[in-house]
Design a protein around this motif. Structure first.
Motif, mmCIF file in Angstrom:
data_model
loop_
_atom_site.group_PDB
_atom_site.id
_atom_site.type_symbol
_atom_site.label_atom_id
_atom_site.label_comp_id
_atom_site.label_asym_id
_atom_site.label_seq_id
_atom_site.Cartn_x
_atom_site.Cartn_y
_atom_site.Cartn_z
ATOM 1 N N LEU A 1 15.640 -9.832 12.892
ATOM 2 C CA LEU A 1 16.048 -10.341 11.572
ATOM 3 C C LEU A 1 14.837 -10.329 10.649
ATOM 4 C CD1 LEU A 1 18.304 -13.436 12.374
ATOM 5 C CD2 LEU A 1 19.020 -11.194 11.528
ATOM 6 N N LEU A 2 15.085 -10.008 9.397
ATOM 7 C CA LEU A 2 14.003 -10.060 8.410
ATOM 8 C C LEU A 2 14.076 -11.386 7.675
ATOM 9 C CD1 LEU A 2 14.058 -6.476 6.831
ATOM 10 C CD2 LEU A 2 12.245 -7.489 8.210
ATOM 11 N N GLU A 3 12.927 -12.058 7.635
ATOM 12 C CA GLU A 3 12.871 -13.327 6.909
ATOM 13 C C GLU A 3 12.713 -13.022 5.405
ATOM 14 O OE1 GLU A 3 9.817 -15.915 8.634
ATOM 15 O OE2 GLU A 3 8.855 -15.812 6.661
ATOM 16 N N SER A 4 12.004 -11.942 5.112
ATOM 17 C CA SER A 4 11.893 -11.431 3.742
ATOM 18 C C SER A 4 11.702 -9.921 3.904
ATOM 19 C CB SER A 4 10.703 -12.074 3.026
ATOM 20 O OG SER A 4 9.523 -11.810 3.748
ATOM 21 N N LYS A 5 11.583 -9.223 2.788
ATOM 22 C CA LYS A 5 11.516 -7.771 2.903
ATOM 23 C C LYS A 5 10.267 -7.293 3.645
ATOM 24 C CE LYS A 5 14.372 -6.788 -1.106
ATOM 25 N NZ LYS A 5 14.445 -6.247 -2.475
ATOM 26 N N ASP A 6 9.270 -8.138 3.670
ATOM 27 C CA ASP A 6 8.020 -7.718 4.311
ATOM 28 C C ASP A 6 7.678 -8.560 5.539
ATOM 29 O OD1 ASP A 6 7.552 -10.052 2.941
ATOM 30 O OD2 ASP A 6 5.504 -9.540 2.386
ATOM 31 N N ARG A 7 8.661 -9.294 6.051
ATOM 32 C CA ARG A 7 8.348 -10.163 7.201
ATOM 33 C C ARG A 7 9.502 -10.288 8.173
ATOM 34 N NH1 ARG A 7 4.212 -12.578 8.575
ATOM 35 N NH2 ARG A 7 4.738 -14.173 10.069
ATOM 36 N N ILE A 8 9.183 -10.069 9.420
ATOM 37 C CA ILE A 8 10.185 -10.253 10.474
ATOM 38 C C ILE A 8 10.289 -11.751 10.761
ATOM 39 C CG2 ILE A 8 10.624 -9.825 12.940
ATOM 40 C CD1 ILE A 8 9.086 -7.134 12.439
ATOM 41 N N ALA A 9 11.517 -12.218 10.913
ATOM 42 C CA ALA A 9 11.693 -13.649 11.201
ATOM 43 C C ALA A 9 11.134 -13.951 12.596
ATOM 44 C CB ALA A 9 13.170 -14.011 11.139
ATOM 45 N N SER B 1 9.237 1.128 0.876
ATOM 46 C CA SER B 1 8.850 1.762 -0.393
ATOM 47 C C SER B 1 8.634 0.738 -1.503
ATOM 48 C CB SER B 1 9.895 2.783 -0.823
ATOM 49 O OG SER B 1 11.126 2.123 -1.005
ATOM 50 N N GLU B 2 9.200 -0.461 -1.335
ATOM 51 C CA GLU B 2 9.040 -1.491 -2.383
ATOM 52 C C GLU B 2 7.806 -2.371 -2.154
ATOM 53 O OE1 GLU B 2 12.414 -4.036 -2.809
ATOM 54 O OE2 GLU B 2 13.818 -2.350 -2.916
ATOM 55 N N LEU B 3 7.194 -2.200 -0.994
ATOM 56 C CA LEU B 3 6.127 -3.159 -0.639
ATOM 57 C C LEU B 3 4.763 -2.737 -1.169
ATOM 58 C CD1 LEU B 3 7.042 -3.870 3.109
ATOM 59 C CD2 LEU B 3 7.893 -5.004 1.035
ATOM 60 N N GLY B 4 3.957 -3.716 -1.472
ATOM 61 C CA GLY B 4 2.582 -3.459 -1.885
ATOM 62 C C GLY B 4 1.715 -3.221 -0.660
ATOM 63 N N GLU B 5 0.489 -2.805 -0.922
ATOM 64 C CA GLU B 5 -0.462 -2.466 0.149
ATOM 65 C C GLU B 5 -0.604 -3.599 1.176
ATOM 66 O OE1 GLU B 5 -3.707 0.344 1.149
ATOM 67 O OE2 GLU B 5 -1.842 0.421 0.048
ATOM 68 N N GLU B 6 -0.843 -4.811 0.676
ATOM 69 C CA GLU B 6 -1.091 -5.955 1.547
ATOM 70 C C GLU B 6 0.140 -6.275 2.388
ATOM 71 O OE1 GLU B 6 -3.147 -8.072 3.504
ATOM 72 O OE2 GLU B 6 -4.188 -6.825 2.032
ATOM 73 N N GLN B 7 1.303 -6.217 1.727
ATOM 74 C CA GLN B 7 2.550 -6.521 2.440
ATOM 75 C C GLN B 7 2.786 -5.496 3.560
ATOM 76 O OE1 GLN B 7 4.817 -6.301 -1.247
ATOM 77 N NE2 GLN B 7 5.683 -8.311 -0.783
ATOM 78 N N ARG B 8 2.502 -4.215 3.252
ATOM 79 C CA ARG B 8 2.687 -3.170 4.269
ATOM 80 C C ARG B 8 1.778 -3.423 5.468
ATOM 81 N NH1 ARG B 8 3.105 2.438 0.759
ATOM 82 N NH2 ARG B 8 5.189 2.033 -0.025
ATOM 83 N N ARG B 9 0.548 -3.746 5.161
ATOM 84 C CA ARG B 9 -0.408 -3.992 6.232
ATOM 85 C C ARG B 9 0.064 -5.143 7.115
ATOM 86 N NH1 ARG B 9 -5.115 -1.560 5.738
ATOM 87 N NH2 ARG B 9 -5.110 -1.498 3.472
ATOM 88 N N SER B 10 0.530 -6.187 6.466
ATOM 89 C CA SER B 10 0.926 -7.362 7.236
ATOM 90 C C SER B 10 2.190 -7.084 8.069
ATOM 91 C CB SER B 10 1.074 -8.537 6.271
ATOM 92 O OG SER B 10 2.220 -9.252 6.513
ATOM 93 N N LEU B 11 3.136 -6.351 7.482
ATOM 94 C CA LEU B 11 4.353 -6.026 8.242
ATOM 95 C C LEU B 11 4.011 -5.148 9.447
ATOM 96 C CD1 LEU B 11 7.423 -6.081 8.627
ATOM 97 C CD2 LEU B 11 7.619 -4.201 6.980
ATOM 98 N N LEU B 12 3.170 -4.163 9.199
ATOM 99 C CA LEU B 12 2.783 -3.263 10.285
ATOM 100 C C LEU B 12 2.119 -4.047 11.424
ATOM 101 C CD1 LEU B 12 3.342 -0.267 10.072
ATOM 102 C CD2 LEU B 12 0.938 0.115 9.543
ATOM 103 N N VAL C 1 1.579 7.188 2.798
ATOM 104 C CA VAL C 1 1.187 5.867 2.312
ATOM 105 C C VAL C 1 0.148 5.260 3.226
ATOM 106 C CG1 VAL C 1 3.315 5.299 1.130
ATOM 107 C CG2 VAL C 1 3.078 4.802 3.569
ATOM 108 N N SER C 2 -0.716 4.489 2.641
ATOM 109 C CA SER C 2 -1.582 3.700 3.486
ATOM 110 C C SER C 2 -0.764 2.461 3.855
ATOM 111 C CB SER C 2 -2.841 3.320 2.710
ATOM 112 O OG SER C 2 -2.464 2.685 1.518
ATOM 113 N N PRO C 3 -1.097 1.609 4.789
ATOM 114 C CA PRO C 3 -2.254 1.819 5.624
ATOM 115 C C PRO C 3 -2.071 3.021 6.543
ATOM 116 C CG PRO C 3 -0.950 -0.035 6.387
ATOM 117 C CD PRO C 3 -0.286 0.466 5.168
#
Ligand code: UTP
Length: 505
Positions: free
Chosen positions: A215-223, A36-47, A9-11
């Motif tokens: 802790l995760l604030e949402s599936k794509d973001r660390i609190a 696996s549920e995240l979109g491209e932008e969400q993955r980039r931001s989480l990374l 997967v990218s990124p």
């Protein structure tokens, strides 16, 4: 734990693999659970978020928290009240010293050597206001915001000094956008746009109190949470504002909190004392109201002036009284300081991020099944720096006593409870009481029931009302004094008397 759907997967695959390995090394692999549920932008931001975390530091901080819990123990014998305080003037010679300080303060303002900074990055959880605290409506009559009250003080003092006073506003992820927008939509309250500088403080990850896991604030973001008012020094340096201050010949920074509407922004006396003593950091103190009051106390420890945060002060020590029945550790800190720029630069150069303190808080999160959990009890540890930890690092410190009734009524809780009486109603009442006293001081007659509000653009102190309010003038309703007569209430500008025709509304 690692889902095959992550491969390829990218990124950037390489970056992902590195991050994944790092997370596993620190037992934090769960933050990629929803990859696996995240979109491209969400993955980039989480990374990106993960890449910015200093996991070694986090591990150390959590270990320290688990060993000690929230509070550090403070031994009774090594703590005493500060020995050197500039007390409120009681005699003639003290008054002369205070007068000298005012004059010196104005000289500094007139020379353009002063800027103000408000720390406005806190989440204000106790207040339960859905916006940044600075937007809170506090004017007892007009309902103007905290930011307006402060900005008008800065503007009024700038006008009087004949030099602009830059106003630096520290925000955080939670408060930045709305704060900037608020100033823009209010035309910066008359301040020069270029002299209002917003800068963001850092964020720290929030961990589960029982396990130390992120802790995760949402599936794509660390609190995360803002890194405390002590994040100021790093944030000033990172944003380039320390250099900006130097380029503008500013060497003193007046510091205040966003939640105290009674603060005298850029108080000339305080600035004057700081300069007269060639201090690196100065602080105001007020008398603590009661032992359990949630405010830091100023003490002397190991020969240095320091502040002990209330959670670190054992109750028996907080309750100790002297022969006259006064609290032994009486000097509470309202969070009003002056810093010399050189001192801040030195700390920034030395990489002094100041130490982190851990606090147990209630933080919502997404659990392993992807559900949002709103815990009823504290479940998470936040890490914050406190600005007053800079104190022992300063070579010269000045402590100035100030009148609590006039200068300190913070807004902490939405309504009064057992833990603090610091509500918006109490603060509005205090503002109104102070302004009512100003009217009385210039000879007006004003009953206790009258709610009073005086814009800083009309008066910064009682004396400024002379010539505006005539002796003997009476007021019996809500009174609002603003520079524009059309905005006033309970005041007739033509007769310069409260209680005139425009008094309704
Ligand atoms: P408090 O410690 O009272 O925190 O902040 P708070 O966020 O306003 O309120 P609670 O505790 O969540 O209810 C004192 C001052 O420090 C600022 C606040 O904005 C306030 O001016 N502060 C606090 C920051 O700027 N950043 C932070 O990370 C924490």
């Amino acid at each position: 734990m690692i889902d095959e759907s992550r491969s390829g997967v990218s990124p950037d695959e390489g970056a992902f693999r590195q991050v994944e390995a790092r997370l596993h090394r620190y037992g934090q692999g769960h933050v990629l659970r929803w990859w696996s549920e995240l979109g491209e932008e969400q993955r980039r931001s989480l990374l990106g978020q993960i890449q910015r975390i200093d996991f070694d530091q986090l591990l150390q901080l959590y270990k320290a928290y688990s060993r000690r819990g929230e509070t550090a123990s403070t031994a009774a014998d090594d703590v005493r009240p500060p020995s050197s305080i500039i007390g409120l003037p009681r005699g003639r010679s003290e008054q002369a010293e205070w007068d000298r300080a005012v004059r010196r303060g104005w000289e500094l303002l007139e020379a353009g050597r002063v800027a103000a900074v408000v720390v406005a990055g806190g989440q204000g959880t106790r207040l339960k206001f859905r916006h940044p605290k600075g937007l809170f409506p506090i004017g007892p009559v007009s309902g103007c915001s905290l930011f307006q009250l402060f900005a008008e003080q800065v503007l009024a003092r700038s006008r009087r000094a004949g030099r602009p006073i830059p106003y630096l506003i520290m925000t955080s992820e939670a408060t930045h956008e709305e704060t900037v927008q608020f100033f823009e939509s209010h035309d910066f309250f008359g301040l020069l746009r270029d002299n209002v500088r917003f800068f963001r403080q850092g964020q720290m990850p929030v961990v589960d109190a029982a396990t130390g896991r992120l802790l995760l604030e949402s599936k794509d973001r660390i609190a995360t949470s803002p890194d405390g008012h002590g994040g100021l020094i790093a944030a000033l340096a990172r944003s380039g504002l320390l250099d900006w201050l130097a380029q503008h010949g500013i060497d003193l920074l007046f510091y205040h909190h966003v939640d105290n509407p009674c603060v005298k922004v850029c108080d000339p006396t305080f600035l004057g004392f700081h300069a007269m003593h060639d201090a690196e950091m100065s602080l105001k103190v007020v008398e603590k109201a009661y032992p359990e009051e949630k405010m830091g106390v100023v003490v002397e420890r190991d020969g240095k002036t320091q502040i002990i945060e209330y959670i670190d002060l054992p109750p028996e020590m907080a309750g100790e009284r002297d022969d006259r029945g006064r609290l032994r550790l009486w000097a509470g800190s309202p969070g009003i300081h002056v810093f010399s720029r050189f001192f801040l630069e030195r700390l920034a150069r030395q990489g002094h991020g100041l130490p982190f303190h851990a606090a147990l808080k209630t933080v919502a999160y997404v659990d392993e099944r992807g559900r949002r959990v709103e815990p009823a009890e504290p479940n998470a540890v936040k890490f914050e720096r406190f600005i007053f930890d800079a104190l022992p690092l300063a070579e010269r410190v000045v402590v100035v006593e100030t009148d609590r009734g006039q200068e300190f009524h913070p807004i902490k809780n939405c309504k009064q409870d057992d833990t603090t009486p610091d509500t918006p109603e109490a603060a509005r009442e205090a503002l109104s009481t102070n302004w009512r006293r100003w009217l009385l001081a210039v000879g007006a007659q004003c009953e206790d029931v009258v709610t009073v509000e005086i814009s800083p653009l009309v008066a910064l102190e009682p004396e400024d009302l002379r010539g505006i309010v005539q002796p003997g003038a009476t007021c019996s309703e809500a009174l609002l004094l603003r520079p524009d007569p059309a905005e006033c209430r309970g005041f007739d500008h033509r007769s310069s008397e409260p209680g005139g025709r425009q008094g309704r509304g």
